[in-house]
Design a protein around this motif. Structure first.
Motif, PDB file in Angstrom:
ATOM      1  N   HIS A   1       0.826  -1.207   0.000  1.00 46.25           N
ATOM      2  CA  HIS A   1       0.000   0.000   0.000  1.00 46.25           C
ATOM      3  C   HIS A   1       0.861   1.259   0.000  1.00 46.25           C
ATOM      4  CE1 HIS A   1      -3.956   1.813   0.347  1.00 46.25           C
ATOM      5  NE2 HIS A   1      -3.459   2.678   1.216  1.00 46.25           N
ATOM      6  N   ALA A   2       2.071   1.170   0.553  1.00 42.78           N
ATOM      7  CA  ALA A   2       2.966   2.331   0.560  1.00 42.78           C
ATOM      8  C   ALA A   2       3.364   2.718  -0.862  1.00 42.78           C
ATOM      9  CB  ALA A   2       4.209   2.042   1.393  1.00 42.78           C
ATOM     10  N   LEU A   3       3.363   1.754  -1.785  1.00 44.15           N
ATOM     11  CA  LEU A   3       3.682   2.075  -3.176  1.00 44.15           C
ATOM     12  C   LEU A   3       2.583   2.943  -3.784  1.00 44.15           C
ATOM     13  CD1 LEU A   3       5.086  -1.359  -4.396  1.00 44.15           C
ATOM     14  CD2 LEU A   3       6.360   0.686  -3.728  1.00 44.15           C
TER      15      LEU A   3
ATOM     16  N   ALA B   1       0.895   8.654  -5.222  1.00 42.88           N
ATOM     17  CA  ALA B   1       0.141   9.878  -5.005  1.00 42.88           C
ATOM     18  C   ALA B   1       1.035  11.026  -4.576  1.00 42.88           C
ATOM     19  CB  ALA B   1      -0.938   9.624  -3.938  1.00 42.88           C
ATOM     20  N   THR B   2       1.940  10.751  -3.637  1.00 46.49           N
ATOM     21  CA  THR B   2       2.789  11.811  -3.106  1.00 46.49           C
ATOM     22  C   THR B   2       3.736  12.356  -4.159  1.00 46.49           C
ATOM     23  OG1 THR B   2       2.682  10.722  -0.950  1.00 46.49           O
ATOM     24  CG2 THR B   2       4.367  12.413  -1.235  1.00 46.49           C
ATOM     25  N   HIS B   3       4.302  11.471  -4.964  1.00 50.03           N
ATOM     26  CA  HIS B   3       5.257  11.915  -5.972  1.00 50.03           C
ATOM     27  C   HIS B   3       4.562  12.733  -7.063  1.00 50.03           C
ATOM     28  CE1 HIS B   3       7.932   8.290  -4.720  1.00 50.03           C
ATOM     29  NE2 HIS B   3       8.016   9.297  -3.882  1.00 50.03           N
TER      30      HIS B   3
ATOM     31  N   ALA C   1       0.867  17.851  -9.626  1.00 48.07           N
ATOM     32  CA  ALA C   1      -0.411  17.306 -10.087  1.00 48.07           C
ATOM     33  C   ALA C   1      -1.571  18.005  -9.393  1.00 48.07           C
ATOM     34  CB  ALA C   1      -0.464  15.799  -9.812  1.00 48.07           C
ATOM     35  N   ASP C   2      -2.669  18.158 -10.106  1.00 48.47           N
ATOM     36  CA  ASP C   2      -3.862  18.781  -9.558  1.00 48.47           C
ATOM     37  C   ASP C   2      -4.528  17.834  -8.562  1.00 48.47           C
ATOM     38  OD1 ASP C   2      -6.140  20.869  -9.824  1.00 48.47           O
ATOM     39  OD2 ASP C   2      -7.142  18.945 -10.181  1.00 48.47           O
ATOM     40  N   LEU C   3      -4.996  18.376  -7.448  1.00 45.40           N
ATOM     41  CA  LEU C   3      -5.593  17.544  -6.404  1.00 45.40           C
ATOM     42  C   LEU C   3      -6.844  16.820  -6.894  1.00 45.40           C
ATOM     43  CD1 LEU C   3      -5.264  19.709  -3.165  1.00 45.40           C
ATOM     44  CD2 LEU C   3      -4.187  17.511  -3.630  1.00 45.40           C
TER      45      LEU C   3
ATOM     46  N   TYR D   1      -4.367  11.385   2.720  1.00 43.69           N
ATOM     47  CA  TYR D   1      -3.580  10.249   2.250  1.00 43.69           C
ATOM     48  C   TYR D   1      -2.192  10.650   1.793  1.00 43.69           C
ATOM     49  CZ  TYR D   1      -2.419   6.094  -0.470  1.00 43.69           C
ATOM     50  OH  TYR D   1      -1.805   4.983  -0.966  1.00 43.69           O
ATOM     51  N   THR D   2      -2.105  11.755   1.125  1.00 51.21           N
ATOM     52  CA  THR D   2      -0.816  12.178   0.582  1.00 51.21           C
ATOM     53  C   THR D   2      -0.014  13.037   1.554  1.00 51.21           C
ATOM     54  OG1 THR D   2      -1.917  14.052  -0.458  1.00 51.21           O
ATOM     55  CG2 THR D   2      -1.602  12.092  -1.810  1.00 51.21           C
ATOM     56  N   GLN D   3      -0.578  13.290   2.717  1.00 46.44           N
ATOM     57  CA  GLN D   3       0.129  14.073   3.732  1.00 46.44           C
ATOM     58  C   GLN D   3       0.657  15.383   3.140  1.00 46.44           C
ATOM     59  OE1 GLN D   3       3.139  11.570   5.453  1.00 46.44           O
ATOM     60  NE2 GLN D   3       1.674  10.093   6.215  1.00 46.44           N
TER      61      GLN D   3
END
Length: 300
Positions: A246-248, A253-255, A261-263, A281-283
């Motif tokens: 799940h971290a992948l 998302a974070t990268h 990237a637009d939210l 989720y993306t902190q």
């Protein structure tokens, strides 16, 4: 030793039945290591020379890889360096016999490293998992699954729910997420190639109503199998215990968000019901949120 790395690659492919990407990576590591020894010792590197490799030589080699050089300012991450050491150890075991490699503790990532994993570490993790299997089709399967999680942001359950109906692949993939909601995600060329490579190797027909990713006995691949493989691989690489399948998805998302990237678009890619889920989720840090607000809100 010019042909040693090539012969090592042949051994991995034919006798160890490693995947194409593993053979390529390990052979490249063997070439780098022998080239380093040539400069380090100032002598030609032959079979006898490899038998003299000591822990201090491995330490010097990894230092050169981690710290970079005058022509390469940025070196390897600790996870990538650990994988480099794994490849060199395999090369020395092949050249001198199993167990011949001098004892040497490789670099480890400090505990508590926050998610997401770096892109290089995500690839290193997927490669390490794939390399574990002696079955070429299983290695191709594991590589494809983990690349799909990182490259398309799928949940592990979403990836394993795919059926043969997804084939032939196009530029996008229809995914069924939570509450049976479907969404369309783009497929990177590397991800598509990985899935197609697996599909060409799997020993069972991929019927439209059957799972795309198969277990070793032909049934659907279990998420538990993937999690255990990731757990073993992250231990070998020295990654945090929070490095999970799940971290992948989290990293995907974070990268993307970190690169502008637009939210709202990211929300669609992840299949979140609300934008607040995407933000949590993306902190996302407050500074970035303010930038998005100022650029998007009509009264900002």
């Amino acid at each position: 030793m010019e042909g040693a790395a090539y012969d090592f690659g042949i051994y991995l492919a034919q006798q160890r039945r490693r995947s194409v990407h593993t053979v390529r990576a390990y052979r490249a590591a063997a070439e780098r290591f022998t080239s380093f020894l040539h400069e380090h010792w100032g002598a030609e590197i032959d079979q006898r020379a490899l038998s003299r490799v000591q822990a201090v030589d491995l330490r010097a080699y990894l230092a050169s890889r981690v710290n970079g050089s005058a022509t390469r300012s940025s070196g390897l991450s600790n996870a990538s360096a650990a994988r480099e050491l794994s490849a060199v150890r395999a090369f020395l075991d092949w050249a001198n016999g199993v167990g011949s490699t001098p004892a040497f503790k490789g670099p480890r990532v400090k505990k508590g490293v926050p998610r997401p994993v770096a892109p290089s570490e995500a690839v290193a993790l997927a490669t390490e998992v794939a390399e574990e299997s002696d079955e070429a089709w299983v290695a191709a399967r594991d590589w494809a699954v983990l690349l799909l999680l990182y490259g398309a942001g799928l949940r592990i359950g979403e990836a394993l729910a795919l059926t043969g109906a997804a084939l032939p692949l196009g530029d996008t993939l229809v995914v069924t997420g939570k509450r049976a909601k479907t969404r369309v995600v783009p497929l990177l060329a590397e991800v598509r190639a990985a899935i197609e490579d697996y599909a060409g190797r799997v020993p069972w027909p991929l019927d439209r109503d059957q799972p795309l990713f198969r277990g070793v006995r032909g049934g659907g691949l279990s998420a538990g199998v993937v999690r255990v493989k990731v757990q073993r691989a992250r231990g070998r690489l020295g990654l945090s215990d929070r490095t999970t399948p799940h971290a992948l998805r989290h990293s995907f998302a974070t990268h993307l968000l970190g690169r502008g990237a637009d939210l709202r678009a990211l929300q669609e890619l992840l299949g979140h019901a609300s934008l607040s889920s995407t933000q949590v989720y993306t902190q996302v840090d407050a500074a970035h949120l303010m930038d998005v607000y100022r650029n998007a809100h009509p009264r900002a």
